[in-house]
Design a protein around this motif. Sequence first.
Motif, PDB file in Angstrom:
ATOM      1  N   ALA A  70      64.576  43.892  50.125  1.00 46.80           N
ATOM      2  CA  ALA A  70      65.953  44.331  50.363  1.00 46.80           C
ATOM      3  C   ALA A  70      66.319  44.275  51.845  1.00 46.80           C
ATOM      4  N   LEU A  71      65.351  44.463  52.702  1.00 47.81           N
ATOM      5  CA  LEU A  71      65.586  44.443  54.152  1.00 47.81           C
ATOM      6  C   LEU A  71      65.356  43.062  54.752  1.00 47.81           C
ATOM      7  N   GLY A  72      65.078  42.087  53.906  1.00 41.13           N
ATOM      8  CA  GLY A  72      64.834  40.736  54.408  1.00 41.13           C
ATOM      9  C   GLY A  72      63.486  40.594  55.089  1.00 41.13           C
ATOM     10  N   LYS A  73      62.532  41.448  54.696  1.00 38.68           N
ATOM     11  CA  LYS A  73      61.201  41.418  55.306  1.00 38.68           C
ATOM     12  C   LYS A  73      60.138  40.991  54.288  1.00 38.68           C
ATOM     13  N   SER A  74      60.527  40.103  53.388  1.00 36.45           N
ATOM     14  CA  SER A  74      59.602  39.713  52.326  1.00 36.45           C
ATOM     15  C   SER A  74      58.330  39.075  52.853  1.00 36.45           C
ATOM     16  N   LYS A  75      58.402  38.462  54.043  1.00 31.16           N
ATOM     17  CA  LYS A  75      57.215  37.820  54.607  1.00 31.16           C
ATOM     18  C   LYS A  75      56.150  38.838  55.027  1.00 31.16           C
ATOM     19  N   GLU A  76      56.564  40.111  55.146  1.00 30.44           N
ATOM     20  CA  GLU A  76      55.599  41.151  55.503  1.00 30.44           C
ATOM     21  C   GLU A  76      54.773  41.598  54.300  1.00 30.44           C
ATOM     22  N   VAL A  77      55.130  41.121  53.119  1.00 28.94           N
ATOM     23  CA  VAL A  77      54.426  41.523  51.900  1.00 28.94           C
ATOM     24  C   VAL A  77      53.447  40.425  51.501  1.00 28.94           C
ATOM     25  N   PRO A  78      52.137  40.690  51.535  1.00 32.06           N
ATOM     26  CA  PRO A  78      51.153  39.679  51.101  1.00 32.06           C
ATOM     27  C   PRO A  78      51.382  39.290  49.649  1.00 32.06           C
ATOM     28  N   ALA A  79      51.142  38.028  49.331  1.00 32.40           N
ATOM     29  CA  ALA A  79      51.371  37.534  47.973  1.00 32.40           C
ATOM     30  C   ALA A  79      50.578  38.340  46.945  1.00 32.40           C
ATOM     31  N   LEU A  80      49.367  38.729  47.292  1.00 28.53           N
ATOM     32  CA  LEU A  80      48.534  39.478  46.354  1.00 28.53           C
ATOM     33  C   LEU A  80      49.149  40.834  46.017  1.00 28.53           C
ATOM     34  N   LEU A  81      49.890  41.414  46.968  1.00 26.12           N
ATOM     35  CA  LEU A  81      50.507  42.718  46.723  1.00 26.12           C
ATOM     36  C   LEU A  81      51.592  42.612  45.655  1.00 26.12           C
ATOM     37  N   TYR A  82      52.302  41.488  45.615  1.00 20.07           N
ATOM     38  CA  TYR A  82      53.287  41.288  44.551  1.00 20.07           C
ATOM     39  C   TYR A  82      52.603  41.315  43.180  1.00 20.07           C
ATOM     40  N   VAL A  83      51.426  40.714  43.107  1.00 20.45           N
ATOM     41  CA  VAL A  83      50.678  40.695  41.854  1.00 20.45           C
ATOM     42  C   VAL A  83      50.257  42.105  41.463  1.00 20.45           C
ATOM     43  N   VAL A  84      49.722  42.846  42.438  1.00 21.34           N
ATOM     44  CA  VAL A  84      49.279  44.218  42.181  1.00 21.34           C
ATOM     45  C   VAL A  84      50.456  45.087  41.752  1.00 21.34           C
ATOM     46  N   ALA A  85      51.575  44.965  42.479  1.00 16.12           N
ATOM     47  CA  ALA A  85      52.770  45.744  42.135  1.00 16.12           C
ATOM     48  C   ALA A  85      53.269  45.367  40.746  1.00 16.12           C
ATOM     49  N   GLY A  86      53.203  44.079  40.404  1.00 16.21           N
ATOM     50  CA  GLY A  86      53.628  43.632  39.079  1.00 16.21           C
ATOM     51  C   GLY A  86      52.784  44.228  37.977  1.00 16.21           C
ATOM     52  N   LEU A  87      51.473  44.353  38.224  1.00 16.04           N
ATOM     53  CA  LEU A  87      50.584  44.951  37.226  1.00 16.04           C
ATOM     54  C   LEU A  87      50.894  46.431  37.028  1.00 16.04           C
ATOM     55  N   PHE A  88      51.159  47.129  38.119  1.00 11.42           N
ATOM     56  CA  PHE A  88      51.518  48.540  38.011  1.00 11.42           C
ATOM     57  C   PHE A  88      52.851  48.705  37.272  1.00 11.42           C
ATOM     58  N   LEU A  89      53.822  47.826  37.581  1.00 12.42           N
ATOM     59  CA  LEU A  89      55.126  47.887  36.917  1.00 12.42           C
ATOM     60  C   LEU A  89      54.976  47.596  35.429  1.00 12.42           C
ATOM     61  N   LEU A  90      54.135  46.649  35.102  1.00 13.77           N
ATOM     62  CA  LEU A  90      53.886  46.313  33.701  1.00 13.77           C
ATOM     63  C   LEU A  90      53.308  47.510  32.965  1.00 13.77           C
ATOM     64  N   ASN A  91      52.412  48.203  33.637  1.00 13.98           N
ATOM     65  CA  ASN A  91      51.816  49.405  33.046  1.00 13.98           C
ATOM     66  C   ASN A  91      52.865  50.469  32.786  1.00 13.98           C
ATOM     67  N   MET A  92      53.883  50.539  33.634  1.00 12.14           N
ATOM     68  CA  MET A  92      54.928  51.532  33.487  1.00 12.14           C
ATOM     69  C   MET A  92      55.912  51.175  32.363  1.00 12.14           C
ATOM     70  N   VAL A  93      56.207  49.894  32.244  1.00  9.24           N
ATOM     71  CA  VAL A  93      57.254  49.444  31.314  1.00  9.24           C
ATOM     72  C   VAL A  93      56.749  49.258  29.895  1.00  9.24           C
ATOM     73  N   LEU A  94      55.559  48.686  29.735  1.00  6.69           N
ATOM     74  CA  LEU A  94      55.075  48.341  28.392  1.00  6.69           C
ATOM     75  C   LEU A  94      55.038  49.525  27.421  1.00  6.69           C
ATOM     76  N   PRO A  95      54.566  50.708  27.850  1.00  9.16           N
ATOM     77  CA  PRO A  95      54.556  51.841  26.899  1.00  9.16           C
ATOM     78  C   PRO A  95      55.947  52.195  26.372  1.00  9.16           C
ATOM     79  N   MET A  96      56.985  51.915  27.163  1.00 10.00           N
ATOM     80  CA  MET A  96      58.347  52.224  26.729  1.00 10.00           C
ATOM     81  C   MET A  96      58.851  51.216  25.692  1.00 10.00           C
ATOM     82  N   LEU A  97      58.206  50.042  25.644  1.00 11.29           N
ATOM     83  CA  LEU A  97      58.643  48.993  24.733  1.00 11.29           C
ATOM     84  C   LEU A  97      57.888  49.019  23.421  1.00 11.29           C
ATOM     85  N   THR A  98      56.838  49.840  23.352  1.00 10.33           N
ATOM     86  CA  THR A  98      56.009  49.891  22.139  1.00 10.33           C
ATOM     87  C   THR A  98      56.209  51.187  21.376  1.00 10.33           C
TER      88      THR A  98
END
Length: 431
Positions: free
Chosen positions: A403-431
């Motif tokens: 949002a602040l235009g600082k996406s380059k400060e985020v390592p690519a692996l962190l996006y993967v880790v954050a995605g896994l945590f988000l998936l863990n949060m969302v999936l129980p709501m869909l089942t």
Amino acid sequence: MRSLLERIFHLQASQTTVKKEIMAGFIAFVTIVYIVAVNSSVLEDAGIPLEAGILATVLTAFIGSILMAFWANAPMILVPGMGINALFTYTLCNTMGLPWQEALAAVFLSGVIFAAIAFTGAATVLSNAIPDSLKEAITVGIGLFLTFIGLQKGGLVVTNPSTFVALGDLSHPQVWVTLATLLLTLVLFVRNVPGNFLIGIAAGTGIGWLAGLVHPGQGMSGISFDSYGEVFAAFSFSHIATLPFWVATFSLAMVIVFENIGLVHGHTQMAGQPEKFRRSLQANAISSALSGILGTSPTVSTVESAAGIAAGARTGLASLVTGVLFLLSLLFLPAIKLIPDSAIAPVLIIIGALMLQNVQNINLRDFSEGFPAFLIIALIPLSYSIVDGITFGFVAYPLLKVALGKSKEVPALLYVVAGLFLLNMVLPMLT
């Protein structure tokens, strides 16, 4: 004997002596032996019998110290970690609903993942992908969580139907025993009295006896492996195909990897032996996996290792001494079983305060760093879940940076880790 010890531990090359190592190992033991009572109490809240928890803690500490002694030849103590045991009991078992048998299976697999990282050198890559602000926030959040648990165990905080929590009854014996023990332990701690936590727990047990909270006639039987037989290698993989099981495993792996990398690095630097980092981390990883078999939460290179290093420990001989002393502590099993929650609560509260100090390492002036850290710190104790607190912080971090235009400060692996945590949060709501 001295020549044998010299060949095994290379004492002269480390500029130390047998006497110095034995004394340092003893000092380290005195500073950490409280973990036997505290960890078994936390495990009991997960459903593991108290005596079995004591035996699991002792055997894990013994084997972990032996691994550190002979594999890494490093002066570090491996015991079930404070904070991680809270994750095991109060998040995996009490919040996520995993039986302790399945939680132990998650411990074993997280240790295997840790070992794979430690033996391949991926630990550095993973650690570098996680911002320091989030690492520090996890420590602070767990510290507040431990404090909250300690306040509950001591009766200082109780449930309230209107406000959820409230101050306990200060006239209740459990509360004033907790306060008296906390005051005494604090004085011993700030004055750097050796074995301060151990002395505090012993004194708190005595005060509890005077207040009628401890009944010496109970639990005075000797060592029995009957209950431990139901815990040893009792891990269950019956739900290995379910999402909660893998969320639990992933969460444990994240915490033990990050915490141990920091602890082992700090201890090897303090001892002036950075070359021992890799094998020390490997010993730690193996010990973490074995914890699931032995029946307890994962091990860490405990901060109390610094006491032994400060006393002159430089080799695995000190770790060997500490491990043997842990094994001998089983002779005092009947006394350990008498320790009341009011004697353990002050230790949890003080350790929580120590972990809170890491907040000064977070750049709170940068909102994109400070707010995700704040979410972790606030939500771990308030949601009573380490995983949920970490999830909000790890998801918020890349969102704010983008949002602040600082996406380059985020390592690519962190996006993967954050995605896994988000998936863990969302999936129980869909089942």
